[in-house]
Scaffold this motif. Structure first.
Motif, PDB file in Angstrom:
ATOM      1  N   GLU A  69       0.910  -1.014  -0.048  1.00  0.00           N
ATOM      2  CA  GLU A  69       0.095  -0.089  -0.033  1.00  0.00           C
ATOM      3  C   GLU A  69       1.016   1.141   0.189  1.00  0.00           C
ATOM      4  N   MET A  70       0.266   2.479  -0.116  1.00  0.00           N
ATOM      5  CA  MET A  70       1.123   3.476  -0.059  1.00  0.00           C
ATOM      6  C   MET A  70       0.456   4.756   0.618  1.00  0.00           C
ATOM      7  N   ARG A  71       1.209   5.538   1.698  1.00  0.00           N
ATOM      8  CA  ARG A  71       0.502   6.561   2.456  1.00  0.00           C
ATOM      9  C   ARG A  71       0.385   7.520   1.344  1.00  0.00           C
ATOM     10  N   TRP A  72      -0.336   8.666   2.364  1.00  0.00           N
ATOM     11  CA  TRP A  72      -0.651   9.795   1.253  1.00  0.00           C
ATOM     12  C   TRP A  72       0.630  10.779   1.139  1.00  0.00           C
ATOM     13  N   LYS A  73       1.732  10.182   1.563  1.00  0.00           N
ATOM     14  CA  LYS A  73       2.854  11.126   1.440  1.00  0.00           C
ATOM     15  C   LYS A  73       3.975  10.153   0.238  1.00  0.00           C
ATOM     16  N   ASN A  74       3.118   9.463  -0.389  1.00  0.00           N
ATOM     17  CA  ASN A  74       3.875   8.700  -1.429  1.00  0.00           C
ATOM     18  C   ASN A  74       5.014   7.630  -0.746  1.00  0.00           C
ATOM     19  N   GLU A  75       4.701   7.229   0.349  1.00  0.00           N
ATOM     20  CA  GLU A  75       5.562   6.201   1.015  1.00  0.00           C
ATOM     21  C   GLU A  75       4.631   4.883   1.054  1.00  0.00           C
ATOM     22  N   TRP A  76       5.498   3.858   0.305  1.00  0.00           N
ATOM     23  CA  TRP A  76       5.132   2.576   0.066  1.00  0.00           C
ATOM     24  C   TRP A  76       5.431   1.698   1.637  1.00  0.00           C
ATOM     25  N   TYR A  77       4.301   0.893   1.761  1.00  0.00           N
ATOM     26  CA  TYR A  77       4.561   0.044   3.111  1.00  0.00           C
ATOM     27  C   TYR A  77       3.889  -1.205   2.935  1.00  0.00           C
ATOM     28  N   LEU A  78       4.266  -2.200   3.775  1.00  0.00           N
ATOM     29  CA  LEU A  78       3.646  -3.625   3.847  1.00  0.00           C
ATOM     30  C   LEU A  78       2.610  -3.544   4.904  1.00  0.00           C
ATOM     31  N   VAL A  79       1.517  -3.910   4.822  1.00  0.00           N
ATOM     32  CA  VAL A  79       0.365  -3.962   5.735  1.00  0.00           C
ATOM     33  C   VAL A  79       0.707  -4.837   6.966  1.00  0.00           C
ATOM     34  N   GLY A  80       0.478  -4.455   8.054  1.00  0.00           N
ATOM     35  CA  GLY A  80       0.686  -5.607   9.195  1.00  0.00           C
ATOM     36  C   GLY A  80       1.951  -5.701   9.436  1.00  0.00           C
ATOM     37  N   THR A  81       3.016  -4.891   8.835  1.00  0.00           N
ATOM     38  CA  THR A  81       4.610  -5.227   9.079  1.00  0.00           C
ATOM     39  C   THR A  81       4.993  -4.072   9.553  1.00  0.00           C
ATOM     40  N   PRO A  82       6.351  -3.969  10.119  1.00  0.00           N
ATOM     41  CA  PRO A  82       6.946  -2.599  10.535  1.00  0.00           C
ATOM     42  C   PRO A  82       7.739  -2.164   9.337  1.00  0.00           C
ATOM     43  N   TYR A  83       7.496  -2.776   8.173  1.00  0.00           N
ATOM     44  CA  TYR A  83       8.317  -2.284   6.946  1.00  0.00           C
ATOM     45  C   TYR A  83       7.546  -1.328   6.119  1.00  0.00           C
ATOM     46  N   SER A  84       8.419   0.039   5.876  1.00  0.00           N
ATOM     47  CA  SER A  84       7.950   0.987   4.910  1.00  0.00           C
ATOM     48  C   SER A  84       9.213   1.867   4.401  1.00  0.00           C
ATOM     49  N   GLY A  85       8.785   2.470   3.555  1.00  0.00           N
ATOM     50  CA  GLY A  85       9.749   3.634   2.623  1.00  0.00           C
ATOM     51  C   GLY A  85      11.111   2.828   2.528  1.00  0.00           C
ATOM     52  N   THR A  86      12.210   3.175   2.614  1.00  0.00           N
ATOM     53  CA  THR A  86      13.545   3.024   2.294  1.00  0.00           C
ATOM     54  C   THR A  86      13.804   1.351   2.990  1.00  0.00           C
ATOM     55  N   ALA A  87      13.117   1.150   4.079  1.00  0.00           N
ATOM     56  CA  ALA A  87      13.166  -0.322   4.756  1.00  0.00           C
ATOM     57  C   ALA A  87      12.751  -1.305   3.970  1.00  0.00           C
ATOM     58  N   LEU A  88      11.958  -1.020   2.972  1.00  0.00           N
ATOM     59  CA  LEU A  88      11.503  -1.931   2.169  1.00  0.00           C
ATOM     60  C   LEU A  88      12.732  -2.640   0.940  1.00  0.00           C
ATOM     61  N   GLU A  89      13.518  -1.717   0.876  1.00  0.00           N
ATOM     62  CA  GLU A  89      14.761  -2.166   0.020  1.00  0.00           C
ATOM     63  C   GLU A  89      15.481  -3.374   0.574  1.00  0.00           C
ATOM     64  N   GLY A  90      15.555  -4.574  -0.392  1.00  0.00           N
ATOM     65  CA  GLY A  90      16.066  -5.579  -0.310  1.00  0.00           C
ATOM     66  C   GLY A  90      15.746  -6.782   0.486  1.00  0.00           C
ATOM     67  N   LEU A  91      14.229  -6.447   1.013  1.00  0.00           N
ATOM     68  CA  LEU A  91      13.672  -7.525   1.799  1.00  0.00           C
ATOM     69  C   LEU A  91      13.449  -8.790   1.034  1.00  0.00           C
ATOM     70  N   LYS A  92      13.361  -9.894   1.499  1.00  0.00           N
ATOM     71  CA  LYS A  92      13.202 -11.115   0.858  1.00  0.00           C
ATOM     72  C   LYS A  92      11.702 -11.279   0.744  1.00  0.00           C
ATOM     73  N   VAL A  93      11.143 -11.486  -0.565  1.00  0.00           N
ATOM     74  CA  VAL A  93       9.648 -11.386  -0.856  1.00  0.00           C
ATOM     75  C   VAL A  93       9.319 -12.728  -1.691  1.00  0.00           C
ATOM     76  N   ARG A  94       7.969 -13.067  -1.796  1.00  0.00           N
ATOM     77  CA  ARG A  94       7.656 -14.093  -2.607  1.00  0.00           C
ATOM     78  C   ARG A  94       6.189 -13.796  -3.102  1.00  0.00           C
ATOM     79  N   VAL A  95       5.665 -14.230  -4.232  1.00  0.00           N
ATOM     80  CA  VAL A  95       4.364 -13.893  -4.647  1.00  0.00           C
ATOM     81  C   VAL A  95       4.150 -15.381  -5.352  1.00  0.00           C
ATOM     82  N   LYS A  96       2.635 -15.543  -5.581  1.00  0.00           N
ATOM     83  CA  LYS A  96       2.477 -16.681  -6.384  1.00  0.00           C
ATOM     84  C   LYS A  96       2.017 -16.143  -7.876  1.00  0.00           C
TER      85      LYS A  96
END
Length: 77
Positions: A50-77
């Motif tokens: 999701e994206m906050r109103w200040k154009n900051e991306w974040y992952l719902v229900g996690t502490p990860y947002s903004g530049t902290a998203l960079e390099g996180l290990k993720v997967r999608v189906k």
């Protein structure tokens, strides 16, 4: 299943999945679901992008947002 690391794609202004510095998925949109690897609990956490109103991306229900998203290990189906 696609798996890699989150990276910011400056061409489209979105976070996507990188594998060996190549785009496996070039950008998530608001509401797209994925799983993020939590290093503390050593398990996959279901979330969505999701994206906050200040154009900051974040992952719902996690502490990860903004530049902290960079390099996180993720997967999608």
């Amino acid at each position: 299943m696609k798996m890699g690391k989150l990276g910011y794609n400056s061409d489209n202004g979105r976070y996507g999945i990188l594998v060996c510095d190549l785009w496996e998925l070039d950008g998530f949109r608001c509401g797209d679901t994925l799983e993020v690897w939590d290093r503390d609990t050593e398990q996959w956490i279901p979330t969505r992008m999701e994206m906050r109103w200040k154009n900051e991306w974040y992952l719902v229900g996690t502490p990860y947002s903004g530049t902290a998203l960079e390099g996180l290990k993720v997967r999608v189906k």
